[in-house]
Design a protein around this motif. Structure first.
Motif, PDB file in Angstrom:
ATOM      1  N   PRO A 172      -1.754 -18.555  40.289  1.00  0.00           N
ATOM      2  CA  PRO A 172      -2.645 -18.381  39.128  1.00  0.00           C
ATOM      3  C   PRO A 172      -2.941 -16.920  38.791  1.00  0.00           C
ATOM      4  N   LEU A 173      -2.888 -16.044  39.771  1.00  0.00           N
ATOM      5  CA  LEU A 173      -3.141 -14.626  39.466  1.00  0.00           C
ATOM      6  C   LEU A 173      -1.954 -13.983  38.752  1.00  0.00           C
ATOM      7  N   ALA A 174      -0.817 -14.702  38.711  1.00  0.00           N
ATOM      8  CA  ALA A 174       0.370 -14.154  38.032  1.00  0.00           C
ATOM      9  C   ALA A 174       0.801 -15.057  36.878  1.00  0.00           C
ATOM     10  N   TYR A 175      -0.048 -15.991  36.501  1.00  0.00           N
ATOM     11  CA  TYR A 175       0.278 -16.832  35.352  1.00  0.00           C
ATOM     12  C   TYR A 175       0.595 -15.953  34.138  1.00  0.00           C
ATOM     13  N   GLY A 176       1.567 -16.404  33.385  1.00  0.00           N
ATOM     14  CA  GLY A 176       1.893 -15.699  32.139  1.00  0.00           C
ATOM     15  C   GLY A 176       2.778 -14.481  32.344  1.00  0.00           C
ATOM     16  N   MET A 177       3.120 -14.190  33.607  1.00  0.00           N
ATOM     17  CA  MET A 177       3.968 -13.014  33.869  1.00  0.00           C
ATOM     18  C   MET A 177       5.430 -13.435  33.999  1.00  0.00           C
ATOM     19  N   PRO A 178       6.359 -12.506  33.775  1.00  0.00           N
ATOM     20  CA  PRO A 178       7.764 -12.802  34.052  1.00  0.00           C
ATOM     21  C   PRO A 178       8.027 -12.714  35.562  1.00  0.00           C
ATOM     22  N   ALA A 179       9.116 -13.296  36.038  1.00  0.00           N
ATOM     23  CA  ALA A 179       9.418 -13.317  37.476  1.00  0.00           C
ATOM     24  C   ALA A 179       9.791 -11.927  37.985  1.00  0.00           C
TER      25      ALA A 179
END
Ligand SMILES: [Zn+2]
Length: 884
Positions: free
Chosen positions: A780-787
């Motif tokens: 959840p702290l990296a939601y919306g980010m690319p891999a």
């Protein structure tokens, strides 16, 4: 001379002049001197003219100076003070100002003009110079000097002065930071005559960004930056720019251009040679006047951060800086000659003669008047140099622009493509708008375009040619950049010499925008782009609406929805086109509210076709952010500004409130911006603490007696540390940024180690570089980010999460790449950071600590990594653990 006799002499002179010239007396009256107006000589000991009086003075001189002065109110500052431009030139030029400005704009982008046409325009042109005073408000000299400079220009009757007024248009910004000027003046006067006289202002001298206002030229987020940026980059484009600062007290008395090595390549050589010419004239004029301690070609390198005076060379402007030794604000500082030991680039010893420093200052009392006099001589020499070489300098405008355009057309890459398909498409518009603010030409194709190699760009994609006058700037803002590795950047033993701030300024990388270099120019149906103001759409689906969680602006939309009590959920698993992190709004949400938010933020409310498999309801968390004294924390100010822009509700928390404890009653999330542990706690630095960063900082000696009034001495102390621990243990989220991660690790005893702690610069060194990372997008702290992405590393920590019996409580959210870590900048010692943790979430009691080592929201420029911080503000601890 007494005041009375000067007045009567002036009246006589005026009458004589009026009769002799047979001109109407209106507007030709006596000009009030600064000394008469302010009641003291500019730079007098312990006297500072305050911004409101300075404004009054310029308005008065405008009335009195017979058409030589025009005062323009450019608009309100961040704190609603007037921001002035004072234009000084001959009355004839004043009448012809618009034409002169137009001529200048044509010559600075002469594409489409023949040389003959350009020569005609140049023949009617006048060189322009912009000088900006005291952007760093504690560096008070410039703003105090300027009234005297203007007074001299409008009252002196000699040939030199006439030549300046006839030949040069002088664009004076009498204070780049009026808000700070007022704060510094009031603070100084409040403690005048007390033991705290001459001490530092305990908070930022700009509402948000303090000293970093100089670093705002890249994106111009502050109002003051926008005014000066418009003046320099798009509306006037003067031939020279001169920025007035102060430096440390124990080296040279004043620095004049040119810069020292290393140079930043890719500017037209004329911007550097013009700077050298002006700087030589300044040093020469100071020598004629018997003013000692002048250094040029030293200390400040040609490659620096893209602040105003360092970005202007890539606008084809001779961008220059002057720095004066500081007194104690307006209080004289006594310096024994033996204390003059400040060494810097190209200055070995300020007590000895050097080629670039032929007249050392002997020591003694250093005063504000000493600063004002040297600065005025420098400013005058620049005006005089331009006046004597006016035709050449105007023609150089054409040469610089033409040659840079041709250089861009010849070189590789020939252009950059910015695809309309981007991870965060709204951030891509922000990049384009930032380029336009710089006066860079950006094209767009409605139909899309393809490269000769067959790479296709979809409709709406952007194209930025290098065949334009600001080609160097285009290269540095959009293209991979590596800090030079040469004799100027390392000592003989191989130790890196720290760059002035960052190792690069690739805005596209900061913003997370994919930009492709193209080897060959493309001819397509391009149209010039104007600033983009995206408006979102609202389309209802059977299950309501979805907001793309990849957009930074989605968070603003969510916060505005919270403002209107509209329920929001967040998807936790991919399903039917949904991505983890997308925001969901029910079908009953009021359409007019959504329409307003879509318009304000640019985000689309897209149709949600079916209920998601996994989603959680969002609640607005109560956010507190630590704010300290000690001069204020710029990172705190920037973060505050970003929170406001994205409509986050938050409270600034001072030491006293933290010490009181019971923090969970008021907050769910506490944010500690980038800061050292010692500064946060107020304790003396631990023995090892200076290790990682301390070496490149000037050693600081605690003032004895301390000039900070007791109520402004900062630090949360042992009670504060205990309160923060209790807060997290009871379920709070502690978010720590940059160096503040060390505060959390050391004070809460987290099972985390800084992997680059204690390494010397020969082993590991990484100033302001973009590094490649791998991101756990299911967290959840990296939601919306690319891999895979880029983060900005600026002497940052990197982590090893140490194995314990409770590893399941700790999540590694972002890791550095295993190889080829550097994308841009300067990474020395890759092996120390490859594969290491860049961001982690560490369980502590019922709560959690978020450690973000890199500069996730640096200077409101790293839009590509804002979401790590934003996610931490909307994700309660329990959810992070479950999901992690
Ligand atoms: Zn400064």
């Amino acid at each position: 001379m007494t005041k009375t006799s000067r007045i009567s002499w002036s009246i006589v002179a005026l009458l004589l002049l009026g009769f002799m010239l047979q001109e109407p007396l209106a507007g030709q009256g006596r000009v009030t001197s600064p000394e008469q107006f302010f009641g003291f000589r500019m730079g007098a000991d312990r006297k500072i003219a305050r911004w409101d009086k300075l404004v009054e003075y310029y308005l008065l001189v405008e009335k009195q100076a017979g058409g030589k002065v025009k005062v323009v109110d450019m608009g309100p500052t961040e704190m609603d003070n007037p921001f002035l431009l004072v234009i000084v030139t001959s009355p004839a030029n004043q009448k012809n100002l618009e034409q002169l400005r137009q001529n200048n704009l044509k010559l600075s982008d002469p594409r489409g003009l023949t040389e003959a046409e350009a020569r005609k325009i140049a023949a009617a042109g006048k060189p322009m110079v912009c000088m900006t005073m005291s952007m760093h408000a504690s560096e008070i000299g410039g703003a105090q000097m300027a009234p005297e400079l203007v007074y001299d220009l409008v009252t002196r009757q000699d040939e030199d002065t006439r030549r300046i007024l006839d030949n040069v248009v002088f664009l004076l910004v009498p204070s780049f930071n009026p808000d700070g000027q007022i704060m510094v003046t009031d603070w100084y006067n409040k403690y005048l005559g007390t033991e705290y006289e001459g001490g530092d202002l305990p908070w930022l001298y700009n509402k948000y960004v303090g000293h970093d206002n100089n670093r705002d030229a890249l994106t111009m987020n502050m109002k003051e930056s926008r005014y000066v940026g418009r003046l320099l980059f798009t509306e006037w484009k003067p031939q020279a720019y001169f920025d007035f600062h102060h430096m440390g007290s124990y080296g040279a008395r004043i620095f004049f251009p040119p810069y020292a090595e290393p140079i930043r390549p890719l500017a037209d050589p004329l911007v550097w040679t013009e700077s050298a010419m002006y700087g030589g004239q300044m040093a020469n004029a100071a020598a004629e006047a018997g003013l000692s301690g002048v250094m040029n070609n030293g200390q400040y390198s040609g490659w620096g951060h893209f602040g105003f005076h360092w970005i202007t060379p890539f606008h084809n402007i001779a961008g220059m800086l002057t720095e004066s030794a500081s007194a104690r604000v307006a209080t004289p500082l006594y310096i024994d000659p033996s204390q003059l030991t400040g060494r810097s680039r190209n200055q070995q010893n300020p007590r000895e003669e050097q080629m670039n420093f032929p007249d050392p200052w002997p020591g003694g009392w250093w005063t504000l008047r000493g600063i004002v006099e040297r600065q005025k001589v420098g400013a005058w020499a620049l005006l005089d140099g331009m006046a004597r070489n006016a035709e050449t300098i105007v023609w150089n405008t054409y040469l610089k622009a033409t040659r840079q355009t041709e250089r861009g057309a010849r070189g590789k890459p020939a252009a950059y493509a910015i695809s309309a398909t981007q991870h965060d498409r709204l951030a891509a518009f922000e990049l384009v708008n930032a380029l336009l603010d710089q006066g860079i030409e950006v094209m767009r194709s409605a139909k899309g375009f393809s490269t000769p190699g067959g790479v296709a760009y979809p409709p709406g994609s952007f194209y930025v040619t290098l065949a334009q006058p600001k080609m160097g700037l285009v290269r540095y803002l959009l293209g991979e950049t590596h800090y030079p590795e040469n004799e100027w950047t390392r000592r003989q033993d191989g130790t890196p010499i720290w760059p002035y701030d960052m190792g690069q300024d690739v805005l596209a990388e900061f913003m997370g925008i994919a930009v492709d270099p193209l080897d060959e120019a493309i001819d397509a149906d391009f149209a010039k782009v104007s600033p983009i103001v995206p408006a979102g759409t609202v389309t209802k689906g059977p299950a309501g609406y979805v907001i793309d969680g990849r957009l930074n602006d989605a968070f603003k939309a969510v916060n505005l929805l919270f403002d209107r009590d509209v329920p929001v959920r967040r998807a936790d698993a991919p399903a039917g086109g949904l991505r983890p992190g997308d925001f969901l709004v029910g079908p009953d949400a009021p359409g007019d509210v959504l329409a307003g938010i879509a318009r304000d933020t640019g985000v689309d409310f897209a149709p949600l076709k079916a209920e998601p498999k996994a989603a959680h309801a969002l609640t607005r968390l109560r956010v507190g952010m630590y704010q300290r004294y000690g001069g204020g924390n710029m990172d705190e100010g920037w973060t505050r500004w970003i929170f406001e822009q994205f409509a986050f509700r938050f409270t600034s928390v001072r030491d006293a409130e933290i010490k009181k404890g019971n923090l969970d009653a008021s907050f769910d999330v506490l944010v500690f911006p980038d800061d050292s542990t010692a500064t946060i706690t107020g304790e003396p630095p631990a023995a090892g603490e200076a290790g990682r960063r301390g070496w490149y900082r000037e050693p600081r000696y605690e003032a004895v007696p301390d000039t900070t009034p007791p109520e402004y001495r900062s630090g949360i102390g042992a009670e504060g540390v205990a309160a923060v621990k209790e807060f997290v243990r009871k379920g709070g989220t502690l978010v720590t940024l940059g160096d503040a991660t060390d505060f959390a690790i050391s004070k809460l005893g987290l099972p985390v180690r800084n992997a680059v702690e204690g390494l010397g610069p020969k082993e590991f060194f990484c100033p302001g570089s973009t590094l490649r990372v791998r991101i756990d997008t299911s967290h959840p702290l990296a939601y919306g980010m690319p891999a895979e992405g880029l983060v900005l590393f600026h002497y940052s920590p990197a982590f090893d999460v140490v194995a314990t019996d409770f590893n399941d409580r700790n999540d590694i959210v972002v890791r550095y790449a295993d190889r080829n870590v550097e994308r841009s900048g300067w990474l020395n010692g890759e092996k120390y950071i490859a594969g290491k943790t860049a961001m982690a979430s560490v369980g502590y009691g019922q709560g959690r600590v978020v450690l973000i080592g890199f500069r996730t929201q640096n200077r409101a420029q790293t839009l590509g990594t804002y979401k790590f911080l934003f996610n931490a503000l909307v994700t309660p601890p329990a959810r992070a653990r479950e999901q992690g």
